[in-house]
Design an enzyme around this catalytic site. Structure first.
Site, mmCIF file in Angstrom:
data_model
loop_
_atom_site.group_PDB
_atom_site.id
_atom_site.type_symbol
_atom_site.label_atom_id
_atom_site.label_comp_id
_atom_site.label_asym_id
_atom_site.label_seq_id
_atom_site.Cartn_x
_atom_site.Cartn_y
_atom_site.Cartn_z
ATOM 1 N N TRP B 355 0.945 -1.053 -0.100
ATOM 2 C CA TRP B 355 -0.016 -0.035 -0.346
ATOM 3 C C TRP B 355 1.135 1.219 -0.145
ATOM 4 O O TRP B 355 0.552 2.259 -0.178
ATOM 5 C CB TRP B 355 -0.725 -0.402 1.141
ATOM 6 C CG TRP B 355 -0.237 0.432 2.458
ATOM 7 C CD1 TRP B 355 0.552 -0.503 2.770
ATOM 8 C CD2 TRP B 355 0.105 1.542 4.144
ATOM 9 N NE1 TRP B 355 1.309 0.104 4.235
ATOM 10 C CE2 TRP B 355 0.348 1.066 4.448
ATOM 11 C CE3 TRP B 355 -1.787 1.741 3.872
ATOM 12 C CZ2 TRP B 355 0.604 1.774 5.335
ATOM 13 C CZ3 TRP B 355 -1.949 3.293 4.680
ATOM 14 C CH2 TRP B 355 -0.831 2.429 6.070
ATOM 15 N N ASP B 356 2.068 1.016 0.397
ATOM 16 C CA ASP B 356 3.261 1.907 0.330
ATOM 17 C C ASP B 356 3.039 2.738 -1.052
ATOM 18 O O ASP B 356 3.148 4.405 -1.121
ATOM 19 C CB ASP B 356 5.028 1.639 0.592
ATOM 20 C CG ASP B 356 4.762 0.372 1.197
ATOM 21 O OD1 ASP B 356 3.970 0.060 1.495
ATOM 22 O OD2 ASP B 356 6.394 0.635 1.708
ATOM 23 N N GLU B 482 0.302 -2.742 12.889
ATOM 24 C CA GLU B 482 0.564 -4.203 12.681
ATOM 25 C C GLU B 482 0.937 -4.817 14.360
ATOM 26 O O GLU B 482 0.779 -5.937 14.603
ATOM 27 C CB GLU B 482 1.371 -4.032 11.659
ATOM 28 C CG GLU B 482 1.297 -4.145 10.321
ATOM 29 C CD GLU B 482 2.662 -4.308 9.245
ATOM 30 O OE1 GLU B 482 3.420 -5.173 9.727
ATOM 31 O OE2 GLU B 482 2.103 -4.474 8.645
ATOM 32 N N LYS B 591 2.602 0.644 15.828
ATOM 33 C CA LYS B 591 3.398 0.645 15.111
ATOM 34 C C LYS B 591 4.294 1.675 14.170
ATOM 35 O O LYS B 591 5.375 2.477 14.353
ATOM 36 C CB LYS B 591 3.546 -0.890 14.168
ATOM 37 C CG LYS B 591 5.123 -0.723 13.889
ATOM 38 C CD LYS B 591 5.128 -1.623 13.009
ATOM 39 C CE LYS B 591 5.763 -2.632 11.754
ATOM 40 N NZ LYS B 591 5.678 -3.035 10.683
ATOM 41 N N GLN B 592 2.529 2.470 14.050
ATOM 42 C CA GLN B 592 2.756 3.524 13.440
ATOM 43 C C GLN B 592 1.203 4.275 13.539
ATOM 44 O O GLN B 592 0.063 3.949 13.720
ATOM 45 C CB GLN B 592 3.211 2.825 11.921
ATOM 46 C CG GLN B 592 2.316 2.039 11.006
ATOM 47 C CD GLN B 592 2.196 1.284 10.231
ATOM 48 O OE1 GLN B 592 3.039 0.023 10.707
ATOM 49 N NE2 GLN B 592 2.229 1.129 9.145
#
Lengths: 760, 760
Positions: B355-356, B482, B591-592
């Site tokens: 998806w980046d 994640e 994580k993000q």
């Protein structure tokens, strides 16, 4: 002869699939060794066969690659090893080799005699050249000398005299079965065992092998006894030995070959080879008939305690005996072994031990042979250190987490959502220890072994769960139902954890009161922790839905879409073989009893109404794709007085292996299901519950039966329970008098108590 | 020379770790091919090197065994292939071989010149015998002729005259890098490519290879040009060719070797060998200087649109140019390729597209080169059929589900909870199509490609989610974060699905209104489905917590235990390398950016106060263990006018690869992070939002800068945005006048608009 104790098939087909199933059904085992029931002479070359001999707890290590390697993922598993092949006996009459697939099979039967503890293969065969022989092959895995396996091969010449030759093999070069298309058995060929030495000493062949990765040793010794004079030679071919026994046979004469095998392994013995040779001397010091007698005596005693007699349904009655016999064959009898999912009958689930033991099998042993239950618990105690290590790997700073599947103690789950995430195994093991105590009141055992397990696993709940808004929550675990994984507050898990924590506190108090506090010092258990146990138990969050008056399986279960089981084609079951886990998880659909099981084992946590509503709710969405399910539904239907349903669920459950209803009996019997069938009668039909207040019964009799009876241990006593049409009778067989509860009413059982049967 | 466009290191160490990082940082790529920057002459034998050349979208298949094999688990992955090694050039002066590790390196530098589009290695070397040479190696991956890679090797004799010899290799026998200890690269050695033919034709060496499992062909052609007369020979050794070029060199003379490589593959060309030879003719028909000129022209145009100038911070400004150059190097320029997580610079994540692209990289291309954005979308259209198949495997009866990671279209996730379960990729791709439309208003493209993707992925939401108590819920999916997987109603997923469904309805109406209905017929989209889309969007459930006035990441996120980040030792980051996933999932730790990212991309779904509270809530529990995180936090800090924080997050993000802050730059650059840095300036500092109502700006200037500027495309126009201390200027560079919004106020931009800067 008690006919219920003989399971026989005649005129069976020689289709490969059926042969594979019969290899399982007629296997010989004794909790230490297991040998599948292959034809001694083999099948045609193109036939598949799972030709195996196994030792309980004996394993190799195998790589288990993870497609993506995350922290703590298991990458090595233990796997049960096929240790040697000593089944092989080829028979030659004059120049003709006996084969079921040549000449003419005039009569043939296979028998499991559960009274004598042997299997028999009987064949009347006419060779292509017209020689007729009767062959009777008797096999036994001795319950008295566990390393001993015998084959007696009797040949009777029906219409000729001539030469007779046995070619009997002892093969070290064996492999495990594999099938790349079935996730439930090993997926690839790998040689787990390497022969180190093949030798012959004074008529005994000895093969010593070592496992590839675990470095364990196994020795097998083989010796023969021929009933008449003959010429005996041996040849060593690579990793195998062939014995060539030549003699002659006269018309109507019976010549008999006895083949003794001794298994020995380095888990239990320092020098397996020497041990095997020594035991072989012991074994052959007596005629084989003596071993048969001992076997029969052993079983007489076993059945005296274990048998569940059913009157009025021959087929189910026989199935029940079959089940209980298999439990005996499967259960490990030392601290190095336990009861594998498939016993010692096949390689399904790779010989791993699961929660099956504690929740489905142990009740049977506990009530019929408490010493066996104790031994099974000692195995768990033996792997407690591994459980502590496993807890660290899973991130916990304290306590122990038992592995979901293992042989020697290390976790072997490749897919943690339906493996390591099943934290309830800690509660299951605690439950079995508590039950052991409730049945035996053996506080010494608790002080020495049980309490340490109970406390260490209780500690884990405190680390895995947490208090949130005044309630104790356990997040991200999986309950028994593997169609919904990694959820918050699985009802089963939380209810069991509550019971577990309550008992941790009780044991603490009991041990304090008895001055048996060594364990508290050993694990440095602080009073503060006991307070935490108590608080967590008290504030344990048990999901409840007021609208439906049921316990949801977990926090979000009821908000999922309901799976339409009616619209699902028959060939899509079991669902796990046809749907991606995520798709299953997104639905209300259960593989097996989960909340329903919780309602059975901790029935006082909810009102009867909630239990009833829950039962009906889950019944509609449960596929019973697991073999551990219908027996529990039977028990709960009985509790709810839905007797016909209870009977139907039981019937479905009891026939699983004999009728191969799950289509995988070739990979081994379903031991947990077998224990579950026992529970369905004792806990279901007879309504037994074991509580702090004692034994509670609530018997009923299925319409189709005229009666049933069994005995249970209770502290120092044995109680016989007999249910007939109209009445139930409780007899104190031995031991001191006891208080028992029947239909909620307490009675003092001195000699016998007769009550009329409630329900319809 | 624009100094910001030169990234240079001098006096670098020859430590192996640093060499590996520089192999990445100085790699040459052009979106089609990529060559890591190894020393032509190699390293000492014991050194590790990831010596690779890659073609975007060119892959082999590799087995990906699942530890437990459940239905639908991916067991085969695509993996980017190291195709050939044409980097090798050894230099011999008289009898001495040049090596950085022998003799004396008097001066040394490595340069990436982003204006000229070449890398340079400059060495002044004194041989053990005292010969001094200056060596300049210039490498180029041509942006003009994509299959062309050149090395120009210039040698100047500083203090001698003598013999000169180049040994230039063309090696077919190559392997991919592997490291069994790192889950982020391949874990085992496997030969993915086999040479089929090695030949020499008129001074061109040609190697044709085929991949082992995917059966794809690749051809590499190599040709040399020496600046002076000499003797040229070649030798074929097995799967390789060595070119031996002998000449002499005079004191102060410069001898130059030009080595041309052409790559061709069977994904794009029917006959890769013939194609390579033909292109080699084209390439060598002109002097190498001509290709340098074309490269420079190409880049002049690129920078004219793409450059983001930062005044007042040389280091960050250079880092920004570096980032944007790498995006150009990495992005595939045809429908067979996309932007891999590591571009073409290394083997991390095996060349997979995530998806980046859509969420982090496409915005840059969309605003600076809309044609590139279109090409990236066409790649997704090209794999739409694979996405349909993938949806079936995941249990869905309709719609398409894009794979989480892939090269050619099939899912390559080995661990679905942080792979295939990230259903938001459907929304991400839809979002990129919607954005493409909003920037270009290219409805023809939507009618031809975009709508089909939008509708098919929208259909999936309706099958994956369901209505429950009047709200549309999406269960058992994973959001961007994640550290919490397989949850119910991930805010990001639901918010994006809502936006996606709203636009599916809008596109339906737009296409109807324009009579472009072919796609509706093609996929048999019924009006009833559009109603469902509309209803699901309207009733989409977006988790909201009234007490905290924030959006919880998912239904149960707030009831988890909060991870204590302050007490976590530094060496335990990234957490995923030190904790079992289950342990992570059981905690509030991210994580993000997840909900924070949702608040950026669909900012109108919540009040500013909720967005602000959420930002502060998640900030405390986010580790930024992903390289996709700090840029988003920077954008959101800017939106919330926390300018210093916005600057700090940006600074952290922008230096990731150049300073190897994640310690894995050796495996390749972090392309998404690079796109994210662009977004941090354009969406963050300049506050751009692209909406149906047009472009909205809200610029601020970080304290430490004196200004910044960039250009963006908007329909037929290009707008230059320049921010200085005190003012911001919008200039219509080309195209028709536009309405733009600045600080919430609409302006008509005819030529130029100057406004004073808001904030502090």
């Amino acid at each position: 002869m008690n006919n219920k104790l003989v399971y026989e098939i005649t005129d069976f087909s020689l289709e490969n699939e059926e042969l594979l199933v019969n290899e399982t059904l007629f296997h010989n085992a004794n909790g230490y060794l297991g040998v599948r029931s292959n034809f001694e002479e083999g099948y045609p070359e193109q036939f598949q066969s799972i030709r195996g001999s196994y030792i309980n707890g004996f394993y190799d290590l195998a790589e288990m690659k993870q497609a993506e390697k995350l922290y703590g993922f298991v990458e090595e598993k233990q796997t049960m090893v096929n240790v040697a092949d000593t089944q092989g006996i080829k028979l030659r009459i004059d120049q003709e080799l006996f084969s079921m697939f040549e000449g003419e099979v005039l009569k043939s039967s296979r028998t499991l005699d559960m009274e004598k503890g042997v299997t028999k293969r009987t064949i009347l065969w006419r060779s292509p050249k017209g020689h007729e022989v009767e062959i009777i092959v008797t096999r036994m895995a001795s319950f008295v000398l566990l390393p001993l396996f015998t084959i007696q091969y009797d040949v009777t010449a029906m219409n000729f005299s001539g030469d007779l030759q046995f070619l009997s093999s002892h093969i070290g070069n064996v492999q495990n079965y594999f099938n790349p298309d079935d996730p439930r058995v090993a997926g690839e060929s790998f040689r787990h065992i390497h022969v180190e030495k093949v030798e012959e000493r004074d008529g005994v062949s000895l093969i010593r092998s070592r496992t590839s990765a675990s470095g364990l040793q196994v020795a097998t010794a083989v010796q023969h006894h021929l009933s008449k004079e003959g010429e005996i030679k041996h040849h060593i071919y690579g990793d195998s030995i062939e014995w060539d026994l030549k003699t002659s046979i006269e018309l109507n004469e019976t010549v008999s070959l006895s083949k003794y095998t001794i298994f020995a392994d380095s888990i239990r013995e320092e020098n397996p080879s020497a041990h095997a040779l020594q035991l072989m001397e012991e074994a052959t010091a007596e005629p084989i008939e003596t071993w048969y007698q001992k076997q029969e005596q052993f079983l007489a005693n076993y059945w005296d305690h274990a048998s569940v007699e059913i009157d009025g349904d021959e087929e189910l009655s026989k199935a029940m005996y079959y089940n209980l016999y298999q439990l005996l064959q499967s259960a490990g009898k030392d601290r190095f072994s336990n009861v594998a999912a498939k016993g010692l009958s096949g390689e399904g689930y790779e010989g791993h031990y699961f929660w099956d033991t504690e929740m489905y099998i142990q009740p049977f042993f506990l009530l019929t042979q408490p010493e066996m239950a104790k031994s099974l618990i000692q195995y768990r105690y033996n792997i407690l250190d591994s459980a502590r290590e496993h807890a660290r790997i899973m991130g916990h700073t304290k306590g122990a987490l038992y592995p979901w599947r293992t042989i020697s103690g290390k976790e072997c789950s490749g897919y943690y959502p339906s493996g390591s995430a099943q934290y309830h195994i800690n509660g299951d093991i605690a439950y079995s220890v508590i039950n052991y105590y409730l049945v035996t009141k053996d506080l010494d055992f608790i002080a020495k072994y049980g309490a340490e397990m109970i406390f260490e696993t209780a500690r884990l709940w405190l680390d895995a769960g947490h208090f949130y808004q005044g309630q104790f929550m356990i997040h991200d675990v999986t309950g028994p139902d593997e169609y919904t994984c990694v959820v918050n507050n699985n009802y089963y898990t939380n209810a069991l954890a509550q019971y577990h924590l309550q008992w941790a506190v009780k044991f603490y108090q009991l041990l304090q009161a008895n001055g048996q506090t060594a364990v508290l010092e050993k694990i440095q258990l602080l009073p503060k922790e006991i307070e935490e146990f108590s608080k967590a138990a008290e504030q344990m969050y048990l999901p409840y839905d007021a609208d439906l008056d049921i316990n949801p399986q977990d926090d979000s279960f009821l908000s999922k879409r309901v799976w339409d089981l009616e619209k699902t084609p028959k060939d899509q079951f079991p669902l796990l073989l046809h749907y991606h886990p995520l798709y299953l998880y997104r639905h209300q659909v259960c593989k097996q009893a989960d909340t329903v099981l919780a309602h059975f084992i901790v029935e006082d946590a909810q009102s009867l109404r909630t239990i009833e509503n829950s039962f009906h709710y889950y019944e509609k969405i449960t596929t019973h794709d697991s073999s551990l399910s219908t027996c529990i539904f039977s028990i709960m239907a009985a509790k709810l007085k839905e007797y016909e349903k209870a009977y139907d669920y039981f019937g479905e459950s009891a026939k699983l292996d004999l009728f191969n209803t799950h289509k995988n009996t070739k990979d081994g019997i379903h031991t947990a299901n077998m224990g579950g069938n026992y529970m369905a009668i004792v806990y279901g039909f007879a309504g037994l519950r074991i509580k702090e207040s004692g034994y509670h019964f609530s018997p009923f009799l299925p319409d189709k039966w005229t009666g049933y009876q069994f005995k249970v241990h209770y502290e120092d006593s044995v109680i016989k329970v007999k249910v007939n049409s109209g009445s139930c009778q409780f007899t104190l067989v031995s031991g001191r008098e006891k208080t028992i509860h029947v239909y909620g009413q307490a009675y003092q059982l001195e000699e016998q108590l007769s009550l009329s049967l409630e329900g319809k």
